[in-house]
Design a protein around this motif. Structure first.
Motif, PDB file in Angstrom:
ATOM      1  N   ALA A  58       2.743  -4.523   2.877  1.00 47.49           N
ATOM      2  CA  ALA A  58       1.811  -5.203   3.793  1.00 47.49           C
ATOM      3  C   ALA A  58       2.038  -6.713   3.786  1.00 47.49           C
ATOM      4  O   ALA A  58       1.937  -7.369   4.818  1.00 47.49           O
ATOM      5  CB  ALA A  58       0.379  -4.872   3.400  1.00 47.49           C
TER       6      ALA A  58
ATOM      7  N   GLN B 191     -13.613  -8.388   8.847  1.00 42.81           N
ATOM      8  CA  GLN B 191     -13.211  -7.876  10.164  1.00 42.81           C
ATOM      9  C   GLN B 191     -14.193  -6.793  10.628  1.00 42.81           C
ATOM     10  O   GLN B 191     -14.550  -6.713  11.787  1.00 42.81           O
ATOM     11  CB  GLN B 191     -11.785  -7.307  10.073  1.00 42.81           C
ATOM     12  CG  GLN B 191     -11.151  -7.108  11.420  1.00 42.81           C
ATOM     13  CD  GLN B 191      -9.633  -6.902  11.338  1.00 42.81           C
ATOM     14  OE1 GLN B 191      -9.019  -7.086  10.297  1.00 42.81           O
ATOM     15  NE2 GLN B 191      -9.045  -6.531  12.446  1.00 42.81           N
TER      16      GLN B 191
ATOM     17  N   VAL C 240       4.141   1.073   2.103  1.00 43.53           N
ATOM     18  CA  VAL C 240       4.030  -0.008   3.103  1.00 43.53           C
ATOM     19  C   VAL C 240       3.975  -1.365   2.403  1.00 43.53           C
ATOM     20  O   VAL C 240       3.124  -1.599   1.544  1.00 43.53           O
ATOM     21  CB  VAL C 240       2.749   0.172   3.958  1.00 43.53           C
ATOM     22  CG1 VAL C 240       2.587  -0.980   4.938  1.00 43.53           C
ATOM     23  CG2 VAL C 240       2.784   1.498   4.688  1.00 43.53           C
TER      24      VAL C 240
ATOM     25  N   TYR D  43       0.892  -1.160   0.000  1.00 43.36           N
ATOM     26  CA  TYR D  43       0.000   0.000   0.000  1.00 43.36           C
ATOM     27  C   TYR D  43       0.926   1.204   0.000  1.00 43.36           C
ATOM     28  O   TYR D  43       1.523   1.515   1.041  1.00 43.36           O
ATOM     29  CB  TYR D  43      -0.882   0.045   1.243  1.00 43.36           C
ATOM     30  CG  TYR D  43      -1.883  -1.086   1.337  1.00 43.36           C
ATOM     31  CD1 TYR D  43      -2.989  -1.140   0.492  1.00 43.36           C
ATOM     32  CD2 TYR D  43      -1.728  -2.087   2.289  1.00 43.36           C
ATOM     33  CE1 TYR D  43      -3.916  -2.170   0.586  1.00 43.36           C
ATOM     34  CE2 TYR D  43      -2.651  -3.114   2.394  1.00 43.36           C
ATOM     35  CZ  TYR D  43      -3.734  -3.142   1.536  1.00 43.36           C
ATOM     36  OH  TYR D  43      -4.639  -4.160   1.638  1.00 43.36           O
TER      37      TYR D  43
ATOM     38  N   PRO E 282       0.173 -10.216  15.108  1.00 43.62           N
ATOM     39  CA  PRO E 282      -0.349  -8.996  15.756  1.00 43.62           C
ATOM     40  C   PRO E 282      -0.984  -8.057  14.746  1.00 43.62           C
ATOM     41  O   PRO E 282      -0.928  -8.307  13.534  1.00 43.62           O
ATOM     42  CB  PRO E 282       0.902  -8.366  16.358  1.00 43.62           C
ATOM     43  CG  PRO E 282       2.023  -8.842  15.489  1.00 43.62           C
ATOM     44  CD  PRO E 282       1.642 -10.217  15.029  1.00 43.62           C
ATOM     45  N   ASN E 283      -1.565  -6.970  15.221  1.00 38.58           N
ATOM     46  CA  ASN E 283      -2.122  -5.961  14.321  1.00 38.58           C
ATOM     47  C   ASN E 283      -1.045  -5.488  13.363  1.00 38.58           C
ATOM     48  O   ASN E 283       0.095  -5.277  13.757  1.00 38.58           O
ATOM     49  CB  ASN E 283      -2.622  -4.755  15.117  1.00 38.58           C
ATOM     50  CG  ASN E 283      -3.900  -5.083  15.849  1.00 38.58           C
ATOM     51  OD1 ASN E 283      -4.634  -5.982  15.440  1.00 38.58           O
ATOM     52  ND2 ASN E 283      -4.161  -4.372  16.928  1.00 38.58           N
ATOM     53  N   GLY E 284      -1.433  -5.354  12.114  1.00 41.42           N
ATOM     54  CA  GLY E 284      -0.484  -4.843  11.121  1.00 41.42           C
ATOM     55  C   GLY E 284       0.411  -5.908  10.524  1.00 41.42           C
ATOM     56  O   GLY E 284       1.269  -5.611   9.691  1.00 41.42           O
ATOM     57  N   ALA E 285       0.216  -7.175  10.921  1.00 37.21           N
ATOM     58  CA  ALA E 285       1.085  -8.247  10.415  1.00 37.21           C
ATOM     59  C   ALA E 285       0.877  -8.501   8.920  1.00 37.21           C
ATOM     60  O   ALA E 285       1.765  -9.001   8.239  1.00 37.21           O
ATOM     61  CB  ALA E 285       0.831  -9.532  11.198  1.00 37.21           C
ATOM     62  N   GLY E 286      -0.330  -8.179   8.442  1.00 38.95           N
ATOM     63  CA  GLY E 286      -0.634  -8.431   7.025  1.00 38.95           C
ATOM     64  C   GLY E 286      -1.673  -9.523   6.822  1.00 38.95           C
ATOM     65  O   GLY E 286      -1.886  -9.989   5.703  1.00 38.95           O
ATOM     66  N   LYS E 287      -2.353  -9.906   7.898  1.00 43.50           N
ATOM     67  CA  LYS E 287      -3.324 -11.011   7.821  1.00 43.50           C
ATOM     68  C   LYS E 287      -4.506 -10.663   6.914  1.00 43.50           C
ATOM     69  O   LYS E 287      -4.864 -11.413   6.024  1.00 43.50           O
ATOM     70  CB  LYS E 287      -3.848 -11.362   9.231  1.00 43.50           C
ATOM     71  CG  LYS E 287      -2.765 -11.664  10.244  1.00 43.50           C
ATOM     72  CD  LYS E 287      -3.340 -12.023  11.603  1.00 43.50           C
ATOM     73  CE  LYS E 287      -4.124 -10.931  12.300  1.00 43.50           C
ATOM     74  NZ  LYS E 287      -3.343  -9.727  12.663  1.00 43.50           N
ATOM     75  N   THR E 288      -5.128  -9.500   7.204  1.00 43.65           N
ATOM     76  CA  THR E 288      -6.312  -9.114   6.427  1.00 43.65           C
ATOM     77  C   THR E 288      -5.945  -8.935   4.955  1.00 43.65           C
ATOM     78  O   THR E 288      -6.659  -9.422   4.070  1.00 43.65           O
ATOM     79  CB  THR E 288      -6.923  -7.809   6.990  1.00 43.65           C
ATOM     80  OG1 THR E 288      -7.347  -8.068   8.327  1.00 43.65           O
ATOM     81  CG2 THR E 288      -8.106  -7.337   6.168  1.00 43.65           C
ATOM     82  N   THR E 289      -4.827  -8.294   4.704  1.00 43.81           N
ATOM     83  CA  THR E 289      -4.406  -8.098   3.318  1.00 43.81           C
ATOM     84  C   THR E 289      -4.249  -9.456   2.631  1.00 43.81           C
ATOM     85  O   THR E 289      -4.723  -9.656   1.509  1.00 43.81           O
ATOM     86  CB  THR E 289      -3.067  -7.316   3.262  1.00 43.81           C
ATOM     87  OG1 THR E 289      -3.221  -6.118   4.009  1.00 43.81           O
ATOM     88  CG2 THR E 289      -2.691  -6.987   1.838  1.00 43.81           C
TER      89      THR E 289
END
Ligand SMILES: Nc1ncnc2c1ncn2[C@@H]1O[C@H](COP(=O)(O)OP(=O)(O)O)[C@@H](O)[C@H]1O
Ligand SMILES: [Mg+2]
Length: 303
Positions: free
Chosen positions: A19, A81, A17, A14, A38-45
């Protein structure tokens, strides 16, 4: 046999970044597969690329050995999410609304049963508790009777009781032999539900495999916790203790030797606890920081 899904060398930026940073893994049919981090790890992406919501910069997703096609999309149900709901509709009205999007859908009474929506079926969406809302969103994801379910942090923010209740629903769904791809930052959740996991941090995969096998690979012994205040000075141990919540956590390879060393040093053992290592301990070992610290923004990095 070809795995159900193969993710190969996936990269997604992004802007500046990164991701998702060149990750590869497979998901076998009928398993509950966990993407942890953790948050920001790239899971959702990662899962949104798998769901074809985002396009990858490079890399590919193969479904039964072939590029993702319409057939794959028809097999997929998604619990996002974050989902906005019509707040003044009841749970039943919402399920009916979503069922109309499909030419064929699973009978609603089956959805109500498996997602445990009976008691709240006539309640307005705005009056649902966190756990009830998540079960309803799961119901929506299941309306088209998909073979593959993507669940993005379905239990984040729920209290422990509601999380366990949700796990029970997932266990029932697993019995239907569906393939579940779940993201979570709760290590205990992955340990409980998932047959295979990938641990991600900052877009990269740190480890992958079966939870039990990973724990065996990384830990010979146990985790010893001692109140920090009881330990003065250095310990001559075969590992580096980690500080967490006022405790010193020692992931020891040889439990007997470590306890003998503590006694030799004259360290009081009244506050000691000895536990089997879990995936949280593995995350600490892999990253040097605890997931809690990362979650709460005290992990020392800017996420
Ligand atoms: N739409 C977006 N625009 C810009 N940056 C994004 C966007 N979505 C996610 N990111 C960034 O990408 C990284 C991975 O995010 P995400 O995939 O949401 O992680 P996770 O789901 O593990 O919390 C984070 O640094 C996040 O800030
Ligand atoms: Mg996410």
């Amino acid at each position: 046999m070809e795995p159900l899904l193969k993710v190969r060398n996936l990269v997604k930026h992004y802007g500046k970044v990164k991701a998702v940073d060149d990750i590869s893994f497979i998901v076998r049919e009928g398993m509950c597969f966990g993407l942890l981090g953790p948050n920001g790890a790239g899971k959702t992406t990662t899962i949104e690329v798998m769901e074809s919501i985002h396009k990858a910069d490079s890399g590919e997703i193969l479904y039964k050995g072939k590029k993702i096609d319409r057939k794959f999309k028809e097999q997929v149900g998604i619990q996002f999410q974050n989902t906005a709901l019509q707040e003044f509709l009841t749970v039943r009205e919402t399920l009916v609304l979503f069922s109309r999007l499909y030419t064929r859908h699973r009978p609603l009474d089956e959805i109500i049963k498996i997602c445990s929506l009976d008691e709240i079926i006539n309640r307005d969406n705005q009056k649902l508790s966190g756990g009830q809302r998540q079960r309803m969103l799961l119901g929506i994801a299941m309306i088209s009777d998909p073979q593959i379910l993507f669940l993005d942090e379905p239990t984040t923010g729920l209290d422990p009781q509601a999380r366990r209740y949700f796990w029970k629903v997932i266990e029932d769904i697993k019995k239907e032999n569906k393939t579940i791809i779940l993201t979570t930052h709760y290590m205990d959740e992955a340990e409980y539900l998932c047959e295979e996991i990938v641990i991600m941090d900052r877009g990269k995969i740190l480890e992958s495999g079966e939870p039990k096998a990973l724990l065996q690979k990384h830990f010979g012994g146990a985790v010893i916790s001692l109140p920090e205040k009881d330990v003065n000075g250095g310990l001559d141990l075969d590992c580096t203790p980690v500080h967490k919540d006022g405790y010193l956590k020692i992931q020891c390879h040889d439990t007997d030797r470590t306890i003998q060393e503590l006694i030799r040093k004259g360290i009081p053992l009244n506050g000691i606890s000895v536990e089997k290592p879990n995936l949280d301990d593995l995350f600490i070992k892999l990253t040097g920081s605890s997931l809690d610290a990362v979650r709460n923004g005290t992990g020392g990095d800017d996420r």
